[in-house]
Structures are given as structure tokens and as C-alpha cells.
Motif scaffolding. Structure first.
Motif, PDB file in Angstrom:
ATOM      1  N   THR A  92      12.376   3.988  -3.065  1.00 46.40           N
ATOM      2  CA  THR A  92      12.341   2.776  -3.870  1.00 46.40           C
ATOM      3  C   THR A  92      12.475   1.538  -2.985  1.00 46.40           C
ATOM      4  O   THR A  92      13.021   1.617  -1.871  1.00 46.40           O
ATOM      5  N   PRO A  93      12.022   0.389  -3.450  1.00 48.90           N
ATOM      6  CA  PRO A  93      12.224  -0.854  -2.690  1.00 48.90           C
ATOM      7  C   PRO A  93      13.692  -1.157  -2.450  1.00 48.90           C
ATOM      8  O   PRO A  93      14.050  -1.743  -1.418  1.00 48.90           O
ATOM      9  N   GLN A  94      14.554  -0.715  -3.381  1.00 51.85           N
ATOM     10  CA  GLN A  94      15.988  -0.961  -3.205  1.00 51.85           C
ATOM     11  C   GLN A  94      16.560  -0.167  -2.038  1.00 51.85           C
ATOM     12  O   GLN A  94      17.560  -0.567  -1.435  1.00 51.85           O
ATOM     13  N   ASN A  95      15.934   0.973  -1.702  1.00 53.36           N
ATOM     14  CA  ASN A  95      16.404   1.798  -0.587  1.00 53.36           C
ATOM     15  C   ASN A  95      15.662   1.505   0.723  1.00 53.36           C
ATOM     16  O   ASN A  95      15.895   2.172   1.728  1.00 53.36           O
ATOM     17  N   LEU A  96      14.789   0.520   0.694  1.00 55.06           N
ATOM     18  CA  LEU A  96      13.930   0.240   1.846  1.00 55.06           C
ATOM     19  C   LEU A  96      14.610  -0.632   2.886  1.00 55.06           C
ATOM     20  O   LEU A  96      15.224  -1.647   2.560  1.00 55.06           O
ATOM     21  N   GLU A  97      14.501  -0.204   4.129  1.00 54.42           N
ATOM     22  CA  GLU A  97      14.860  -1.048   5.272  1.00 54.42           C
ATOM     23  C   GLU A  97      13.620  -1.134   6.158  1.00 54.42           C
ATOM     24  O   GLU A  97      13.229  -0.162   6.784  1.00 54.42           O
ATOM     25  N   ALA A  98      12.968  -2.280   6.175  1.00 58.32           N
ATOM     26  CA  ALA A  98      11.721  -2.459   6.921  1.00 58.32           C
ATOM     27  C   ALA A  98      11.996  -3.199   8.223  1.00 58.32           C
ATOM     28  O   ALA A  98      12.719  -4.198   8.235  1.00 58.32           O
ATOM     29  N   VAL A  99      11.430  -2.703   9.301  1.00 59.36           N
ATOM     30  CA  VAL A  99      11.609  -3.315  10.623  1.00 59.36           C
ATOM     31  C   VAL A  99      10.229  -3.660  11.180  1.00 59.36           C
ATOM     32  O   VAL A  99       9.364  -2.785  11.302  1.00 59.36           O
ATOM     33  N   ALA A 115       0.830  -1.207   0.000  1.00 61.05           N
ATOM     34  CA  ALA A 115       0.000   0.000   0.000  1.00 61.05           C
ATOM     35  C   ALA A 115       0.861   1.254   0.000  1.00 61.05           C
ATOM     36  O   ALA A 115       0.535   2.244  -0.663  1.00 61.05           O
ATOM     37  N   PHE A 116       1.983   1.213   0.730  1.00 61.18           N
ATOM     38  CA  PHE A 116       2.868   2.372   0.784  1.00 61.18           C
ATOM     39  C   PHE A 116       3.428   2.695  -0.602  1.00 61.18           C
ATOM     40  O   PHE A 116       3.346   3.840  -1.068  1.00 61.18           O
ATOM     41  N   PHE A 117       3.986   1.700  -1.277  1.00 55.30           N
ATOM     42  CA  PHE A 117       4.572   1.964  -2.592  1.00 55.30           C
ATOM     43  C   PHE A 117       3.487   2.259  -3.631  1.00 55.30           C
ATOM     44  O   PHE A 117       3.732   2.993  -4.596  1.00 55.30           O
ATOM     45  N   GLY A 118       2.283   1.720  -3.434  1.00 54.74           N
ATOM     46  CA  GLY A 118       1.181   2.091  -4.302  1.00 54.74           C
ATOM     47  C   GLY A 118       0.858   3.571  -4.171  1.00 54.74           C
ATOM     48  O   GLY A 118       0.585   4.255  -5.167  1.00 54.74           O
ATOM     49  N   TRP A 140       6.740  -4.453  -5.727  1.00 53.23           N
ATOM     50  CA  TRP A 140       6.617  -3.148  -5.074  1.00 53.23           C
ATOM     51  C   TRP A 140       6.874  -2.004  -6.056  1.00 53.23           C
ATOM     52  O   TRP A 140       6.285  -0.938  -5.946  1.00 53.23           O
ATOM     53  N   GLU A 141       7.770  -2.231  -7.003  1.00 51.02           N
ATOM     54  CA  GLU A 141       8.031  -1.199  -8.006  1.00 51.02           C
ATOM     55  C   GLU A 141       6.787  -0.904  -8.842  1.00 51.02           C
ATOM     56  O   GLU A 141       6.599   0.214  -9.328  1.00 51.02           O
ATOM     57  N   ASN A 142       5.935  -1.908  -9.018  1.00 44.82           N
ATOM     58  CA  ASN A 142       4.736  -1.755  -9.844  1.00 44.82           C
ATOM     59  C   ASN A 142       3.459  -1.820  -8.997  1.00 44.82           C
ATOM     60  O   ASN A 142       2.401  -2.216  -9.487  1.00 44.82           O
ATOM     61  N   ALA A 143       3.575  -1.439  -7.734  1.00 41.79           N
ATOM     62  CA  ALA A 143       2.440  -1.536  -6.815  1.00 41.79           C
ATOM     63  C   ALA A 143       1.263  -0.684  -7.285  1.00 41.79           C
ATOM     64  O   ALA A 143       1.442   0.434  -7.780  1.00 41.79           O
ATOM     65  N   VAL A 144       0.066  -1.222  -7.118  1.00 42.41           N
ATOM     66  CA  VAL A 144      -1.174  -0.533  -7.495  1.00 42.41           C
ATOM     67  C   VAL A 144      -1.707   0.208  -6.278  1.00 42.41           C
ATOM     68  O   VAL A 144      -1.578  -0.251  -5.133  1.00 42.41           O
ATOM     69  N   VAL A 145      -2.329   1.357  -6.509  1.00 43.64           N
ATOM     70  CA  VAL A 145      -2.859   2.175  -5.416  1.00 43.64           C
ATOM     71  C   VAL A 145      -4.005   1.454  -4.716  1.00 43.64           C
ATOM     72  O   VAL A 145      -4.937   0.970  -5.374  1.00 43.64           O
ATOM     73  N   ASP A 146      -3.938   1.371  -3.392  1.00 40.08           N
ATOM     74  CA  ASP A 146      -5.026   0.805  -2.602  1.00 40.08           C
ATOM     75  C   ASP A 146      -6.229   1.746  -2.689  1.00 40.08           C
ATOM     76  O   ASP A 146      -6.090   2.954  -2.533  1.00 40.08           O
ATOM     77  N   PRO A 147      -7.450   1.227  -2.950  1.00 40.49           N
ATOM     78  CA  PRO A 147      -8.631   2.091  -3.070  1.00 40.49           C
ATOM     79  C   PRO A 147      -8.924   2.914  -1.820  1.00 40.49           C
ATOM     80  O   PRO A 147      -9.599   3.947  -1.898  1.00 40.49           O
ATOM     81  N   ALA A 148      -8.413   2.463  -0.659  1.00 44.02           N
ATOM     82  CA  ALA A 148      -8.662   3.202   0.584  1.00 44.02           C
ATOM     83  C   ALA A 148      -7.771   4.428   0.729  1.00 44.02           C
ATOM     84  O   ALA A 148      -7.963   5.230   1.646  1.00 44.02           O
ATOM     85  N   LEU A 149      -6.794   4.604  -0.177  1.00 39.10           N
ATOM     86  CA  LEU A 149      -5.862   5.716  -0.092  1.00 39.10           C
ATOM     87  C   LEU A 149      -6.093   6.679  -1.242  1.00 39.10           C
ATOM     88  O   LEU A 149      -6.385   6.259  -2.365  1.00 39.10           O
ATOM     89  N   PHE A 150      -5.942   7.958  -0.968  1.00 37.38           N
ATOM     90  CA  PHE A 150      -6.217   8.966  -1.993  1.00 37.38           C
ATOM     91  C   PHE A 150      -5.454  10.242  -1.672  1.00 37.38           C
ATOM     92  O   PHE A 150      -4.945  10.428  -0.564  1.00 37.38           O
ATOM     93  N   TYR A 151      -5.370  11.133  -2.666  1.00 41.89           N
ATOM     94  CA  TYR A 151      -4.692  12.422  -2.495  1.00 41.89           C
ATOM     95  C   TYR A 151      -5.552  13.303  -1.587  1.00 41.89           C
ATOM     96  O   TYR A 151      -6.767  13.366  -1.757  1.00 41.89           O
ATOM     97  N   PRO A 152      -4.958  13.985  -0.611  1.00 41.32           N
ATOM     98  CA  PRO A 152      -5.766  14.818   0.296  1.00 41.32           C
ATOM     99  C   PRO A 152      -6.470  15.950  -0.428  1.00 41.32           C
ATOM    100  O   PRO A 152      -5.911  16.578  -1.328  1.00 41.32           O
TER     101      PRO A 152
END
Length: 265
Positions: A124-131, A45-48, A163-175
Motif C-alpha cells: 500500500t502507499p501507506q507502507n511505501l518508502e521510496a528512495v 505504474a507500480f500501484f496500477g 496511488w490507491e486508485n492507480a489505473v493499470v499502465d497499458p504497457a504492463l500486463f499479466y505474464p
């Protein structure tokens, strides 16, 4: 923003650590039980959403809102002193001229779609460090000094590609534009009261108001006290009251977010 990623996260916070030689952006998600089971969906959802921002670009009204609030925060900032302020100035001197420190740290000067896209392109996913912090995490290592158990896993190439081609989650939108950004902050100058004034006294309750005449900043503090002899009458009513307050906060979250961004939170 609705509940983040369709029930996977209740809220998120964003902070950053920027230096001349390295920088990082820290985005923290408070996961629901479902989100803790499938954290990769939260990253989806984040990358989308990042891809949505790349497509939509930096909207002018968002820039104008941020610029206006930055100017108000700078002009009406609280007085600071002591060691914390000295440490802040000492660190800022590495980046700004002495007389520019507070302006550079508060104010926004230029609308730059190019810089906005440059920043997004670094997410980018290449720069991601997830904890992931959870009592259910499977671990295979232990930290030498504190004994903290952990594990390290590398993302697969397929996951990075997804993640590079992630689709936007319908629950998220531009403010949407924020209707609560203030246009004028003129202070009352003709209030004759020198003690708190009772402005409401009816079946709704009693409300007192006191105009500040010393600090003279366009800020207000509202306290609502609701008295009831039912809340503490039994463990059950106490628990129900606590649940009600938490549900009410969650229900008002979406409605209150624009208020907070407008400096009213």
C-alpha cells in the motif's frame, strides 16, 4: 513486460528481507532520463500493476510454473560448502527444523489465493518508502559521518489517494504462460566422445560440443565467439560495435525473459 511504464524505466529487480518480526520487499527501477524527472509516474505504474494483480488473482499456471522450477532447482542444485553455507544454515535454523532447511527454502507446497491477496494488500502507499538516487536530486540535509547529501519528503494525502486508485499502465500486463518451462531433464547417456566434438563446420562458423560425464546435472554452458578485424580498427567502429551490442540486448530483452524464468538465462 514491455519497457517498464512506457519508457520511464528500462528494467527492474525484486528482492526481499524476511524475518519472523519484520519483512520488506525491495523493488528497484533503473530509471531512464524521463523516469528520473518524473519518478512519481513510475510509482503510479507500480500501484496500477498491483491493482491489476488484485483483480486478476494468482493464476494457476503461474503457480504451477513456479512450483516446477522450484522443484528442479532443488533437485539439481549446485554443491555448496564453506563459511557462506554455514552462515546460511545458522540463520535458517531460526525458522526451520534442521532437516527441513533446504526444502523449505526451495520448494513451493500450496496454491493459496488467500495468501497471494494478503501479500498484495500489504503493498500500500501507506507502507511505501521510496528512495530516489540521482545526481539531480535537490537536497537540504547532510549525513554526519559520510557527508552524503539527502532530503526527506512526505507524500501528500492526495498523492496517496491517487496511488490507491492507480489505473493499470497499458504497457504492463499479466505474464502469459511460459512455453519454455522444461518437461524432461533426461541426460544423454550414450555419447561416446571423450573430447569435444565438432558438430557444425560451415559458412555459419564452427560449433563444438562436449558432454559432461562427471557432474551429471542438466545444465549447459554456451559460448559464442564472433571474430572480426573491424571492431578495433578505429575508435568509431569500436563505439558503433558497443552501441550495436547494447541495442541488440535491449531488443532481445522481451524475447529472452521467458528463457531466463525457465532456467535458461
Amino acid at each position: 513486460r514491455r519497457q517498464t511504464a512506457a519508457g520511464l524505466s528500462g528494467w527492474l529487480s525484486i528482492s526481499g528481507d524476511w524475518n519472523s518480526f519484520v519483512s520488506s520487499d525491495n523493488i528497484s527501477f533503473n530509471l531512464t532520463d524521463e523516469g528520473a524527472k518524473e519518478p512519481q509516474k513510475v510509482i503510479d505504474a507500480f500501484f496500477g500493476y498491483v491493482n491489476l494483480l488484485k483483480k486478476e488473482g494468482l493464476k494457476k499456471y503461474v503457480y504451477e510454473e513456479k512450483k516446477k522450477m522450484a522443484e528442479m532447482t532443488y533437485v539439481y542444485r549446485d554443491h555448496q560448502e564453506g563459511m557462506d553455507l554455514a552462515a546460511y544454515y545458522a540463520n535458517a535454523l531460526w525458522h526451520y527444523a534442521p532437516l527441513e532447511i533446504e526444502k523449505k527454502d526451495f520448494l513451493i507446497y500450496d496454491f493459496s489465493e488467500k495468501d497471494f491477496q494478503k501479500f498484495l494488500n500489504s503493498l500500500t502507499p501507506q507502507n511505501l518508502e521510496a528512495v530516489l538516487v540521482s545526481p539531480d536530486v535537490k537536497t537540504d540535509q547532510k549525513e554526519r559521518i559520510y557527508g552524503t547529501e539527502y532530503s526527506i519528503t512526505r507524500f501528500s494525502n492526495d498523492q496517496i489517494k491517487a496511488w490507491e486508485n492507480a489505473v493499470v499502465d497499458p504497457a504492463l500486463f499479466y505474464p502469459a504462460p511460459n512455453a519454455y518451462i522444461p518437461d524432461a531433464l533426461t541426460l544423454m547417456s550414450n555419447d561416446p566422445h571423450t573430447t569435444p566434438d565438432k558438430v557444425v563446420d560451415d559458412d555459419r562458423g564452427i560449433f563444438w560440443f562436449m558432454q559432461d560425464k562427471d557432474i551429471k546435472l542438466p545444465k549447459a554452458n554456451i559460448n559464442l565467439l564472433i571474430f572480426s578485424d573491424q571492431v578495433n580498427s578505429s575508435p568509431r567502429t569500436f563505439l558503433l560495435a558497443d552501441l550495436y551490442v547494447n541495442v541488440l540486448k535491449k531488443g532481445l530483452e522481451k524475447w529472452l525473459t521467458p528463457f531466463a524464468y525457465a532456467g535458461l538465462g
